[in-house]
Design a protein around this motif. Structure first.
Motif, short mmCIF file in Angstrom:
data_model
loop_
_atom_site.label_atom_id
_atom_site.label_comp_id
_atom_site.label_asym_id
_atom_site.label_seq_id
_atom_site.Cartn_x
_atom_site.Cartn_y
_atom_site.Cartn_z
N GLY A 49 -0.45 95.85 86.81
CA GLY A 49 -1.02 97.09 87.33
C GLY A 49 -2.52 97.23 87.18
N LEU A 50 -3.20 96.13 86.89
CA LEU A 50 -4.66 96.20 86.76
C LEU A 50 -5.31 96.26 88.13
CD1 LEU A 50 -5.28 93.55 83.97
CD2 LEU A 50 -5.22 96.03 83.74
N LYS A 51 -6.40 97.00 88.21
CA LYS A 51 -7.18 97.07 89.45
C LYS A 51 -7.81 95.70 89.70
CE LYS A 51 -11.01 99.53 91.55
NZ LYS A 51 -12.10 100.49 91.32
N LEU B 267 -9.95 93.00 78.89
CA LEU B 267 -8.68 93.40 79.50
C LEU B 267 -7.61 92.36 79.24
CD1 LEU B 267 -9.72 94.83 82.97
CD2 LEU B 267 -8.60 96.06 81.12
N LEU B 268 -7.99 91.09 79.28
CA LEU B 268 -7.03 90.02 79.04
C LEU B 268 -6.59 90.00 77.58
CD1 LEU B 268 -8.63 87.15 81.13
CD2 LEU B 268 -6.70 88.60 81.76
N GLN C 284 -2.27 87.07 89.78
CA GLN C 284 -0.96 87.66 90.04
C GLN C 284 -0.41 88.36 88.80
OE1 GLN C 284 0.52 87.89 93.11
NE2 GLN C 284 1.70 89.39 91.95
N ARG C 285 -0.61 87.78 87.63
CA ARG C 285 -0.14 88.42 86.40
C ARG C 285 -0.85 89.75 86.16
NH1 ARG C 285 -0.21 83.33 82.48
NH2 ARG C 285 -1.00 84.88 81.05
N GLN D 199 -10.13 83.59 88.71
CA GLN D 199 -10.00 82.29 89.38
C GLN D 199 -10.72 81.22 88.58
OE1 GLN D 199 -11.54 82.32 93.40
NE2 GLN D 199 -11.51 80.11 93.55
N ILE D 200 -11.91 81.51 88.10
CA ILE D 200 -12.69 80.55 87.31
C ILE D 200 -11.93 80.20 86.03
CG2 ILE D 200 -14.81 80.24 85.95
CD1 ILE D 200 -15.20 80.06 89.03
N ILE D 201 -11.40 81.21 85.36
CA ILE D 201 -10.64 80.97 84.12
C ILE D 201 -9.39 80.15 84.42
CG2 ILE D 201 -9.31 82.07 82.27
CD1 ILE D 201 -11.32 84.44 82.51
N ASP D 202 -8.68 80.54 85.47
CA ASP D 202 -7.44 79.87 85.84
C ASP D 202 -7.65 78.39 86.16
OD1 ASP D 202 -4.78 80.63 85.83
OD2 ASP D 202 -4.75 81.25 87.93
N GLN D 203 -8.76 78.06 86.78
CA GLN D 203 -9.01 76.70 87.23
C GLN D 203 -9.76 75.84 86.20
OE1 GLN D 203 -11.06 77.21 90.94
NE2 GLN D 203 -9.21 77.80 92.03
#
Length: 64
Positions: free
Chosen positions: A13-15, A61-62, A7-8, A25-29
């Motif tokens: 505005g990233l594709k 990108l992050l 969501q961030r 998702q992997i990073i987030d979890q």
């Protein structure tokens, strides 16, 4: 409630490709601080087309 990385990135505005969603998702979890290689290995369980180069581009990108 915490906002997900997906969501961030959308808000920034990233594709949002299918592969990028899986990587985020992997990073987030993750309960740890996975290396790029580990992220790629975990990502291929959900999408076998995720390459190390894609993980590196997403990580870059992050960083920006």
């Amino acid at each position: 409630m915490a906002v997900s990385l997906v969501q961030r990135c959308i808000d920034a505005g990233l594709k949002m490709t299918a592969q990028r969603r899986v990587i985020l998702q992997i990073i987030d979890q993750a309960d740890d601080h996975p290396s790029v290689d580990t992220i790629q290995q975990r990502s291929t369980v959900l999408d076998s087309s995720v390459s190390l180069a894609t993980v590196n581009r997403t990580r870059n990108l992050l960083d920006d």
